[in-house]
Write an enzyme that holds these catalytic residues in place. Structure first.
Site, PDB file in Angstrom:
ATOM      1  N   TYR A  16       0.830  -1.216   0.000  1.00  0.00           N
ATOM      2  CA  TYR A  16       0.000   0.000   0.000  1.00  0.00           C
ATOM      3  C   TYR A  16       0.866   1.269   0.000  1.00  0.00           C
ATOM      4  O   TYR A  16       0.599   2.203   0.759  1.00  0.00           O
ATOM      5  CB  TYR A  16      -0.942  -0.001   1.217  1.00  0.00           C
ATOM      6  CG  TYR A  16      -2.181  -0.852   0.988  1.00  0.00           C
ATOM      7  CD1 TYR A  16      -3.348  -0.289   0.491  1.00  0.00           C
ATOM      8  CD2 TYR A  16      -2.161  -2.227   1.215  1.00  0.00           C
ATOM      9  CE1 TYR A  16      -4.472  -1.064   0.254  1.00  0.00           C
ATOM     10  CE2 TYR A  16      -3.288  -3.011   0.974  1.00  0.00           C
ATOM     11  CZ  TYR A  16      -4.433  -2.411   0.499  1.00  0.00           C
ATOM     12  OH  TYR A  16      -5.550  -3.172   0.255  1.00  0.00           O
ATOM     13  N   TYR A 171     -14.665  -4.424   2.986  1.00  0.00           N
ATOM     14  CA  TYR A 171     -13.294  -4.801   2.637  1.00  0.00           C
ATOM     15  C   TYR A 171     -13.018  -6.133   3.319  1.00  0.00           C
ATOM     16  O   TYR A 171     -13.141  -6.252   4.541  1.00  0.00           O
ATOM     17  CB  TYR A 171     -12.267  -3.757   3.097  1.00  0.00           C
ATOM     18  CG  TYR A 171     -10.849  -4.243   2.876  1.00  0.00           C
ATOM     19  CD1 TYR A 171     -10.242  -4.126   1.619  1.00  0.00           C
ATOM     20  CD2 TYR A 171     -10.134  -4.864   3.898  1.00  0.00           C
ATOM     21  CE1 TYR A 171      -8.953  -4.611   1.399  1.00  0.00           C
ATOM     22  CE2 TYR A 171      -8.853  -5.345   3.680  1.00  0.00           C
ATOM     23  CZ  TYR A 171      -8.270  -5.213   2.435  1.00  0.00           C
ATOM     24  OH  TYR A 171      -7.003  -5.705   2.213  1.00  0.00           O
ATOM     25  N   ASP A 263     -17.159 -11.892   8.849  1.00  0.00           N
ATOM     26  CA  ASP A 263     -15.725 -11.612   8.755  1.00  0.00           C
ATOM     27  C   ASP A 263     -15.353 -10.817  10.009  1.00  0.00           C
ATOM     28  O   ASP A 263     -15.529  -9.608  10.074  1.00  0.00           O
ATOM     29  CB  ASP A 263     -15.445 -10.814   7.477  1.00  0.00           C
ATOM     30  CG  ASP A 263     -13.977 -10.415   7.370  1.00  0.00           C
ATOM     31  OD1 ASP A 263     -13.213 -10.652   8.330  1.00  0.00           O
ATOM     32  OD2 ASP A 263     -13.597  -9.859   6.329  1.00  0.00           O
ATOM     33  N   LYS A 292      -5.627 -11.372  12.362  1.00  0.00           N
ATOM     34  CA  LYS A 292      -5.130 -10.175  13.048  1.00  0.00           C
ATOM     35  C   LYS A 292      -4.808 -10.447  14.526  1.00  0.00           C
ATOM     36  O   LYS A 292      -3.740 -10.950  14.823  1.00  0.00           O
ATOM     37  CB  LYS A 292      -6.114  -9.024  12.895  1.00  0.00           C
ATOM     38  CG  LYS A 292      -6.160  -8.494  11.441  1.00  0.00           C
ATOM     39  CD  LYS A 292      -6.746  -7.136  11.355  1.00  0.00           C
ATOM     40  CE  LYS A 292      -6.914  -6.660   9.921  1.00  0.00           C
ATOM     41  NZ  LYS A 292      -5.722  -6.066   9.341  1.00  0.00           N
TER      42      LYS A 292
END
Ligand SMILES: Cc1ncc(COP(=O)(O)O)c(C=O)c1O
Length: 450
Positions: A16, A171, A263, A292
């Site tokens: 990114y 996302y 999610d 995560k």
């Protein structure tokens, strides 16, 4: 001798990052609690938990110890035909706390793969339920026919559900399946011709809920699965939406036997104030994706939990119904040991108290944050659990707004790391951030002048 940053420039392609305009990256040498230390011993409060993962801060001694112990014992083993204690233990612990009636855990490497696995499970669930698949390689080879794929689909007694439902602004990751179920955006633009079709609906609000429900009533029987970030759309702009209305929508969706995929890659592990965001909801998912904070942000690991109903559709004497998915590092024992250690820390009273304190401190900050003054104009100040977000009114909304880079630089100068999503500023601190450290971040934003 070239500096680390100069050596980096020669050999590294960062995620990114637009390399043409990027500033030289800061060389981080070590971390401790919420602080990151660079090579000159300057420290930075990591106010976004390093892309939302380090819930216990950096280099936590307990997690480090458990990783070390596991590395000395068994660093890795193929996960087909073998198993190991840490993988089974996390599965046992997760199954006890996950929101819903889950019975199996499938491991992968990160959030995108946890999602990829979930979508593939849902797609194949419907195939396995209705379709007889046969391997025609032998037959076609004998007849001298093209046997390129070798697989032929012979019957499908049930109508095949092919449609996939997701939310606008979602996302779910950067692999192709995960991109396909994510809102088309600047992230997916170069690949849009290669993404599979998905129906994107608005997140529910008081004005659209009836329309959303009628849409499901009319189309529900053709939809295979619905994927959603419960209550918080993170990368889409830290957008918070209503739990009650999501529940109402989920009731309708579930009544059509659509597989619900939550999610919780970001929202898991107390980020929204409860263990999982789905804990706020009556309707529980059939599949849930985790990553995560799963390892306290120390090792790469993804997990996808499935209910018995999903698992049973794959369990068959027919080998073609197997879930043919796996990664070299599936269920890596060191990552699993880190995950067990992170769960231990989460269970401690101290951690729960810290989360409570952060939630309250963030709440007070939101009250102080002016929507408008002579220096800064903000809008949509919002909070869920330990996360707060707001928009800065300057140069338009959106991820490409340069204000993000300006704020990051200003914050770094005083020892804070923030990385706004365009003009959306958010704070998502590690749970070990001290009151003083969080106050420092708040004061920076209160005094911010652009
Ligand atoms: C909700 C959600 N799902 C999936 C992902 C992808 O995770 P990863 O970056 O580990 O592939 C992210 C990453 O930000 C996320 O926020």
């Amino acid at each position: 001798m070239p500096s680390l940053t100069e050596r980096d420039k020669e050999v590294i392609w960062h995620p990114y990052t637009q390399h043409k305009t990027m500033l030289p990256p800061i060389a981080i040498e070590r971390g401790e609690g919420s602080l990151l230390f660079d090579e000159n011993n300057n420290n930075y409060i990591d106010a976004i938990s390093s892309w939302w993962v380090n819930i216990h801060g950096h280099a936590h001694p307990y997690i480090a110890e458990k990783i070390f112990e596991q590395a000395k014992k068994l660093e890795h083993v193929i996960f087909t035909g073998f198993t190991h204690e840490p993988a089974v233990q996390i599965a046992e612990r997760l199954l006890k706390i996950l929101p819903g009636n889950f019975s199996k855990i499938f491991y992968s490497d990160n959030g995108s793969t946890a999602v990829e696995v979930a979508i593939k499970m849902a797609m194949q669930y419907w195939r396995n339920k209705g379709q007889v698949i046969s391997d025609k390689r032998e037959e076609t080879r004998d007849k001298g026919q093209d046997s390129a794929s070798g697989i032929s689909l012979t019957t499908y007694p049930l109508p095949l559900r092919k449609k996939i439902l997701a939310f606008k602004n979602s996302y779910h990751g950067d692999t192709f399946g995960a991109m396909s179920v994510s809102e088309r955006s600047v992230f997916t633009f170069p690949f849009q011709d290669y993404l599979f079709e998905v129906i994107f609906i608005e997140t529910p609000n008081a004005n659209n809920i009836q329309d959303l429900k009628s849409f499901i009533q009319q189309n529900g029987n053709e939809i295979s699965c619905f994927i959603y970030e419960p209550l918080l759309q993170a990368a889409g702009g830290m957008l918070i939406y209503d739990a009650k209305l999501l529940d109402e929508l989920l009731s309708e969706i579930k009544s059509h036997e659509i597989i619900c995929i939550a999610d919780e890659v970001l929202t898991g592990f107390y980020r929204t104030g409860k263990f999982f965001a789905s804990d706020y909801l009556e309707n529980k998912p059939d599949i849930i994706c985790l990553s995560k904070a799963l390892t306290g942000g120390t090792m790469a690991l993804g997990a996808t939990a499935a209910t018995q109903k999903i698992f049973d559709a794959f369990s068959s004497d027919d080998k073609t119904k197997t879930f043919f998915h796996g990664h070299s590092f599936t269920a890596n024992p060191i990552a699993c040991a880190a995950s067990l250690a992170s769960l231990d820390l989460l269970e401690k009273e101290e951690c729960k108290k810290n989360i409570e304190r952060i939630i309250n401190q963030q709440k007070e900050f939101c009250l102080q944050l002016p929507t408008t003054n002579d220096k800064l104009q903000t809008k949509n100040i919002r909070q869920i659990g330990s996360i707060i977000a707001f928009e800065i009114i300057d140069g338009g909304d959106g991820y490409l707004n340069n204000i993000s880079a300006v704020i990051t630089q200003k914050a770094l100068q005083i020892g804070i790391y923030l990385r706004p999503l365009g003009n959306t500023v958010y704070i998502m601190p590690p749970y070990c951030i001290t009151e003083e450290q969080l106050n420092k971040v708040h004061e920076f934003l209160l005094k911010l002048q652009l």
